[in-house]
Write an enzyme that holds these catalytic residues in place. Structure first.
Site, short mmCIF file in Angstrom:
data_model
loop_
_atom_site.label_atom_id
_atom_site.label_comp_id
_atom_site.label_asym_id
_atom_site.label_seq_id
_atom_site.Cartn_x
_atom_site.Cartn_y
_atom_site.Cartn_z
N GLU A 1 -14.04 33.94 -74.43
CA GLU A 1 -15.37 34.53 -74.70
C GLU A 1 -16.14 33.74 -75.75
O GLU A 1 -17.01 34.28 -76.43
CB GLU A 1 -15.24 35.99 -75.13
CG GLU A 1 -14.61 36.89 -74.10
CD GLU A 1 -15.46 37.04 -72.86
OE1 GLU A 1 -16.60 37.53 -72.95
OE2 GLU A 1 -14.97 36.67 -71.78
N GLY A 2 -15.85 32.45 -75.87
CA GLY A 2 -16.51 31.59 -76.85
C GLY A 2 -15.63 31.39 -78.06
O GLY A 2 -15.23 32.34 -78.73
#
Length: 372
Positions: A349-350
């Protein structure tokens, strides 16, 4: 608030009674926990953000982060297995496509995957190379995705592919598994093994016209991240809370030099700092989720919560393992699994580095926007 309290208590009971007794076995088995998924579906966990009229619980991001924290206390891998359908649901809802909304009821009984990442395009989502070739009646997709969560079990995928050059040319498609999509074997993982990931191959997969759910695929992906990052932050909060509880209990029970570990200043400071991080991470997570709940801009807050909570979880579980000493390094104790499970929170998710770049960008943008 009464509803939120009830949802949280329900998740807590499920985590303690159903997940926790099986967590170690599920980690060793490294398979998607279908029996638990079906039980959780009966409680609405995989479809928390899906509207009630479409088979969901009709709740929002705040309830999702509360449930995520409780489930992650027992096992972050199982929590991800039970909750990531909500990420797909957000993509379907935010796309604005009626065809996409028609898939939402399936998320209660089926698993779906969010297929964005490629081997050369992890942090740089705009660099994806998967192509969508226009053909009579639809599109042919050509490309390869990697580290796609739950792909081995997925019935359908939200696939991001290019219909033109540049990030503005990225579109999002709904792709059924039976259309020629090939899925590789589960990728070996360090932790969170109950939430399998695999490569997805799209070798000329033909999809109909209505499968293109938005031409603004890059913008959709970023909006989905702003809603999913608080959930990941909540997973980190749950894991950190568990690590603190385990370390505190061990420090009370274990003695060194004739005194409980808790009475040694070096150990006590570690526990105090873990508690500080836990409280801060939870408040940041709730703030980001609250903004999402109200439909307000939350890119800065989501990135802040995700980076801080993930880093705090990795830092905290490392310190908790240190409290356990040699026993912490043994798989017979829970800290080894928590340590393995924590690291990916700084990556998916980053990454934590990308979150800091987002934070800087948003700080500059907001200062310019708000300047007199």
């Amino acid at each position: 608030m009464d509803l939120e309290k009830s949802v949280r208590e329900l998740a807590q009971r499920f985590a303690r009674e159903r997940i926790l007794p099986q967590a170690r076995h599920l980690d060793q088995d490294a398979r998607f926990p279908w029996p638990l998924f079906r039980e959780a579906a009966g409680l609405g966990f995989p479809v928390l953000v899906v509207p009630e009229e479409l088979g969901g619980a009709g709740l929002g991001p705040r309830s999702l982060v509360l449930v995520a924290e409780e489930l992650a206390y027992a096992c972050t891998g199982v929590a991800a297995a039970l909750l990531l359908n909500n990420l797909v649901a957000d993509a379907l809802l935010l796309s604005g496509s009626a065809h996409a909304r028609s898939f939402l009821p399936r998320l209660r009984e089926e698993v779906a995957s969010y297929a964005l990442t490629e081997s050369h395009a992890g942090s740089d989502a705009a660099a994806i190379r998967t192509q969508a070739e226009r053909v009579p009646g639809g599109y042919r997709l050509h490309g390869r995705k990697t580290w796609i969560s739950h792909a081995p079990e997925a019935s359908f995928f939200v696939v991001f592919a290019k219909v033109a050059e540049g990030r503005e040319g990225i579109a999002a498609f709904l792709v059924e598994r039976g259309t020629g999509v090939e899925v590789g074997p589960p990728l070996p993982k360090l932790g969170q093994k109950a939430s399998p990931a695999a490569e997805v191959y799209l070798d000329g997969v033909l999809v109909p016209e209505e499968s293109l759910i938005t031409r603004q695929g890059f913008a959709l992906a970023m909006r989905v991240f702003n809603r999913s990052r608080p959930m990941v932050a909540a997973l980190a909060v749950g894991l950190l809370r568990r690590a603190l509880d385990e370390a505190l209990a061990y420090a009370v029970m274990r003695e060194a030099f004739g005194r409980p570990l808790l009475e040694h200043q070096g150990v006590g400071v570690k526990l105090a700092e873990m508690h500080m991080d836990l409280e801060a991470a939870r408040l940041l997570t709730l703030k980001a989720a609250e903004l999402a709940e109200r439909g307000e801009e939350n890119a800065l807050e989501a990135a802040t919560a995700k980076a801080f909570a993930a880093d705090a979880a990795v830092r905290g579980v490392s310190e908790a393992l240190q409290v356990f000493g040699g026993n912490g390094y043994s798989e017979e104790y829970p800290l080894a699994k928590l340590y393995r499970d924590a690291k990916v929170l700084q990556i998916y998710e980053g990454t934590s580095e990308i979150q800091r770049l987002i934070i800087l960008r948003e700080l500059v943008r907001r200062r310019i926007w708000e300047s007199p």
